[in-house]
Design a protein around this motif. Sequence first.
Motif, PDB file in Angstrom:
ATOM      1  N   GLY A 156       0.813  -1.213   0.000  1.00 26.36           N
ATOM      2  CA  GLY A 156       0.000   0.000   0.000  1.00 26.36           C
ATOM      3  C   GLY A 156       0.845   1.262   0.000  1.00 26.36           C
ATOM      4  N   GLY A 157       1.915   1.242   0.765  1.00 26.75           N
ATOM      5  CA  GLY A 157       2.813   2.395   0.790  1.00 26.75           C
ATOM      6  C   GLY A 157       3.466   2.643  -0.556  1.00 26.75           C
ATOM      7  N   LEU A 158       3.926   1.574  -1.192  1.00 24.69           N
ATOM      8  CA  LEU A 158       4.545   1.709  -2.515  1.00 24.69           C
ATOM      9  C   LEU A 158       3.530   2.159  -3.567  1.00 24.69           C
ATOM     10  N   GLY A 159       2.311   1.636  -3.495  1.00 22.23           N
ATOM     11  CA  GLY A 159       1.260   2.070  -4.419  1.00 22.23           C
ATOM     12  C   GLY A 159       0.937   3.544  -4.239  1.00 22.23           C
ATOM     13  N   SER A 160       0.888   3.989  -2.999  1.00 18.62           N
ATOM     14  CA  SER A 160       0.612   5.406  -2.725  1.00 18.62           C
ATOM     15  C   SER A 160       1.733   6.299  -3.236  1.00 18.62           C
ATOM     16  N   ILE A 161       2.960   5.849  -3.081  1.00 21.81           N
ATOM     17  CA  ILE A 161       4.102   6.614  -3.602  1.00 21.81           C
ATOM     18  C   ILE A 161       4.010   6.721  -5.123  1.00 21.81           C
ATOM     19  N   CYS A 162       3.620   5.633  -5.779  1.00 18.78           N
ATOM     20  CA  CYS A 162       3.469   5.664  -7.243  1.00 18.78           C
ATOM     21  C   CYS A 162       2.369   6.628  -7.662  1.00 18.78           C
ATOM     22  N   ARG A 163       1.276   6.632  -6.912  1.00 19.17           N
ATOM     23  CA  ARG A 163       0.184   7.565  -7.225  1.00 19.17           C
ATOM     24  C   ARG A 163       0.667   9.009  -7.101  1.00 19.17           C
ATOM     25  N   TYR A 164       1.413   9.294  -6.051  1.00 23.66           N
ATOM     26  CA  TYR A 164       1.955  10.627  -5.845  1.00 23.66           C
ATOM     27  C   TYR A 164       2.949  10.980  -6.949  1.00 23.66           C
TER      28      TYR A 164
ATOM     29  N   LEU B  64      -6.996  10.066 -13.216  1.00 22.97           N
ATOM     30  CA  LEU B  64      -7.478   9.159 -14.254  1.00 22.97           C
ATOM     31  C   LEU B  64      -6.388   8.161 -14.641  1.00 22.97           C
ATOM     32  N   LEU B  65      -5.162   8.638 -14.798  1.00 22.58           N
ATOM     33  CA  LEU B  65      -4.059   7.747 -15.161  1.00 22.58           C
ATOM     34  C   LEU B  65      -3.792   6.725 -14.054  1.00 22.58           C
ATOM     35  N   ALA B  66      -3.782   7.167 -12.801  1.00 26.95           N
ATOM     36  CA  ALA B  66      -3.568   6.241 -11.691  1.00 26.95           C
ATOM     37  C   ALA B  66      -4.681   5.201 -11.631  1.00 26.95           C
ATOM     38  N   ASN B  67      -5.919   5.630 -11.818  1.00 26.93           N
ATOM     39  CA  ASN B  67      -7.038   4.684 -11.810  1.00 26.93           C
ATOM     40  C   ASN B  67      -6.962   3.716 -12.980  1.00 26.93           C
ATOM     41  N   ALA B  68      -6.602   4.212 -14.147  1.00 26.52           N
ATOM     42  CA  ALA B  68      -6.509   3.356 -15.327  1.00 26.52           C
ATOM     43  C   ALA B  68      -5.371   2.340 -15.176  1.00 26.52           C
ATOM     44  N   LEU B  69      -4.198   2.803 -14.730  1.00 25.06           N
ATOM     45  CA  LEU B  69      -3.073   1.884 -14.540  1.00 25.06           C
ATOM     46  C   LEU B  69      -3.373   0.858 -13.456  1.00 25.06           C
ATOM     47  N   GLY B  70      -3.972   1.318 -12.377  1.00 28.94           N
ATOM     48  CA  GLY B  70      -4.334   0.401 -11.297  1.00 28.94           C
ATOM     49  C   GLY B  70      -5.345  -0.633 -11.744  1.00 28.94           C
ATOM     50  N   SER B  71      -6.296  -0.217 -12.561  1.00 25.27           N
ATOM     51  CA  SER B  71      -7.302  -1.145 -13.071  1.00 25.27           C
ATOM     52  C   SER B  71      -6.687  -2.161 -14.024  1.00 25.27           C
ATOM     53  N   LEU B  72      -5.778  -1.705 -14.885  1.00 21.77           N
ATOM     54  CA  LEU B  72      -5.081  -2.629 -15.777  1.00 21.77           C
ATOM     55  C   LEU B  72      -4.259  -3.634 -14.969  1.00 21.77           C
ATOM     56  N   LEU B  73      -3.517  -3.123 -14.003  1.00 22.85           N
ATOM     57  CA  LEU B  73      -2.663  -3.982 -13.194  1.00 22.85           C
ATOM     58  C   LEU B  73      -3.466  -4.982 -12.377  1.00 22.85           C
ATOM     59  N   ILE B  74      -4.559  -4.547 -11.777  1.00 28.95           N
ATOM     60  CA  ILE B  74      -5.344  -5.476 -10.965  1.00 28.95           C
ATOM     61  C   ILE B  74      -6.008  -6.543 -11.841  1.00 28.95           C
TER      62      ILE B  74
ATOM     63  N   GLY C 137      -3.260   0.937  -2.739  1.00 33.12           N
ATOM     64  CA  GLY C 137      -2.583   2.212  -2.493  1.00 33.12           C
ATOM     65  C   GLY C 137      -2.566   3.094  -3.716  1.00 33.12           C
ATOM     66  N   LEU C 138      -2.420   2.484  -4.872  1.00 36.05           N
ATOM     67  CA  LEU C 138      -2.420   3.246  -6.123  1.00 36.05           C
ATOM     68  C   LEU C 138      -3.815   3.794  -6.397  1.00 36.05           C
ATOM     69  N   THR C 139      -4.827   2.964  -6.198  1.00 40.51           N
ATOM     70  CA  THR C 139      -6.198   3.389  -6.427  1.00 40.51           C
ATOM     71  C   THR C 139      -7.177   2.374  -5.886  1.00 40.51           C
TER      72      THR C 139
END
Length: 135
Positions: A11-19, A37-47, A75-77
């Motif tokens: 979660g910490g690493l995901g939050s850092i990536c979002r930031y 939008l980019l963080a949500n899109a990347l997170g959705s692709l990754l999940i 953490g990313l989204t």
Amino acid sequence: MKEILWVFIGGGLGSICRYAITILLKETNSLYPWPTLLANALGSLLIGILADQLLRNNSVHSANTLFWIIGFCGGLTTFSTFALENITLFRTSGGVSLFIYASLTYFVCLGMVVLGTSLSKLIFFFFFLFIALSS
């Protein structure tokens, strides 16, 4: 306890990536919040990729699942989890259930933000009123 640590680190690493995405895209005067939008899109692709690979053979509580899906993507989204849950609901129950859940989530959460901002104003009003009257 080890499970919590995996979620915490991911979660910490995901939050850092979002930031980092927000910093890299440096909000412009655009109407749209592109970094979100980019963080949500990347997170959705990754999940989507991770869920297909990790959940197929592993339990929900495996270290990889806890770190990547719950931790990092969370953490990313949190939208990535919402999107995955919608796809799962569609596959198991169909389009009507998906529409109801997605609509309910959107409008309830939007309403809760409106309620929260209203309550915040009310709380601060009474707080400052209390301070003014007690002086």
